[in-house]
Design a protein around this motif. Structure first.
Motif, PDB file in Angstrom:
ATOM      1  N   ILE A   9       0.839  -1.203   0.000  1.00  0.00           N
ATOM      2  CA  ILE A   9       0.000   0.000   0.000  1.00  0.00           C
ATOM      3  C   ILE A   9       0.871   1.248   0.000  1.00  0.00           C
ATOM      4  N   LEU A  10       1.915   1.251   0.822  1.00  0.00           N
ATOM      5  CA  LEU A  10       2.830   2.395   0.857  1.00  0.00           C
ATOM      6  C   LEU A  10       3.521   2.580  -0.494  1.00  0.00           C
ATOM      7  N   TYR A  11       3.939   1.475  -1.094  1.00  0.00           N
ATOM      8  CA  TYR A  11       4.601   1.525  -2.408  1.00  0.00           C
ATOM      9  C   TYR A  11       3.684   2.204  -3.430  1.00  0.00           C
ATOM     10  N   ALA A  12       2.417   1.774  -3.467  1.00  0.00           N
ATOM     11  CA  ALA A  12       1.466   2.343  -4.423  1.00  0.00           C
ATOM     12  C   ALA A  12       1.159   3.809  -4.096  1.00  0.00           C
ATOM     13  N   TYR A  13       1.031   4.103  -2.803  1.00  0.00           N
ATOM     14  CA  TYR A  13       0.737   5.477  -2.372  1.00  0.00           C
ATOM     15  C   TYR A  13       1.852   6.436  -2.790  1.00  0.00           C
ATOM     16  N   GLU A  14       3.102   6.029  -2.548  1.00  0.00           N
ATOM     17  CA  GLU A  14       4.231   6.905  -2.857  1.00  0.00           C
ATOM     18  C   GLU A  14       4.365   7.160  -4.356  1.00  0.00           C
ATOM     19  N   ARG A  15       3.822   6.264  -5.173  1.00  0.00           N
ATOM     20  CA  ARG A  15       3.856   6.446  -6.619  1.00  0.00           C
ATOM     21  C   ARG A  15       2.628   7.164  -7.149  1.00  0.00           C
ATOM     22  N   GLY A  16       1.786   7.632  -6.241  1.00  0.00           N
ATOM     23  CA  GLY A  16       0.679   8.483  -6.624  1.00  0.00           C
ATOM     24  C   GLY A  16      -0.508   7.771  -7.230  1.00  0.00           C
ATOM     25  N   CYS A  17      -0.627   6.453  -7.016  1.00  0.00           N
ATOM     26  CA  CYS A  17      -1.785   5.734  -7.557  1.00  0.00           C
ATOM     27  C   CYS A  17      -3.063   6.334  -6.977  1.00  0.00           C
TER      28      CYS A  17
END
Length: 262
Positions: A9-17
């Motif tokens: 979730i953090l990975y996706a959040y940091e990439r602006g999904c």
């Protein structure tokens, strides 16, 4: 463990999904347009529901093979009674969280599974007309097995490794408290999945749910007692993180093991 989802979730959040969806590996798609059915951020007319108890059992949207009532994992035991009446109004809602429901083996707690060992609960049909949205101040949990969240919610969504099988449940209640404050909404219904559940040791699951069972209503009441002033999920989460420990631990009726858990 499910808490590994924090990393993804953090990975996706940091990439602006803009929308982040989570799904279990034993869930199989029923709704044809899985992502479109989640509809996070997309305005649509829904039933906004208030209840006589302040709690809403969203599993009433599902028909069970023997007509039995059942409750979402994490629904407080104290609030599981049969006289919950619903009142609703139709409104256009753009949800910040959409919680899809499940056919087959639904997400109920280990106590329920042990009680119905010989005739397990089975959800056979989605019987409701469209989505429902709990009104502000009307509580219910959502899980992380078929759920989509708006990017802006993620700073307040955390699956704690310290609360057993209440990791996603208590995280959901935190999001609900903040969403109510900000005027946002959480929606339940489609997309549907069919759960063909992986093997579980229900006695072990029961041990991992014990304190969640005992303390969820207290946890939610503590959340509800706190005032928020923030204008976004990150700021409100920080406010709750600062104030919640004192709100939880001030109860003199807590037993030592409950206090340690909290």
């Amino acid at each position: 463990c499910i808490m590994r989802r924090n990393v993804a979730i953090l990975y996706a959040y940091e990439r602006g999904c803009p929308v982040i969806a989570t799904i279990d590996d034993d869930n199989f798609l029923v709704s044809k347009d899985y992502l479109g059915s989640h509809g996070v951020g997309v305005e649509a007319t829904c039933k906004v529901v208030r209840t006589s108890t302040g709690w809403i059992n969203v599993c009433r949207m599902l028909a069970e093979t023997k007509g039995r009532d059942f409750f979402h994992r994490g629904f407080p035991l104290e609030m599981r009674h049969g006289h919950e009446t619903w009142e609703h109004e139709h409104r256009a809602i753009a949800p910040v969280v959409n919680a899809g429901l499940w056919l087959g083996d639904p997400d109920v707690d280990a106590m329920t599974r042990l009680h119905y060992t010989t005739e397990p609960i089975e959800a056979i049909e989605f019987t409701h007309d469209g989505h429902i949205v709990p009104a502000h101040g009307t509580w219910t949990p959502f899980n992380s097995q078929n759920t989509a969240l708006a990017n802006k919610v993620i700073p307040a969504y955390f699956l704690s490794p310290k609360v057993g099988r209440y990791d996603d449940i208590w995280g959901a209640y935190v999001v609900k408290r903040i969403a109510d404050h900000l005027g946002d909404h959480i929606r339940f219904g489609a997309p549907l999945v069919k759960q063909e559940r992986n093997p579980h040791n229900y006695w072990r699951d029961l041990d991992m749910e014990r304190y969640g069972h005992a303390l969820t209503l207290r946890f939610v009441e503590a959340l509800a007692s706190l005032s928020l002033s923030g204008a976004d999920y990150r700021t409100c989460y920080a406010e709750l993180a600062a104030a919640l420990p004192d709100a939880l631990l001030k109860d003199e009726k807590l037993k030592d093991d409950e206090r340690a858990f909290l």
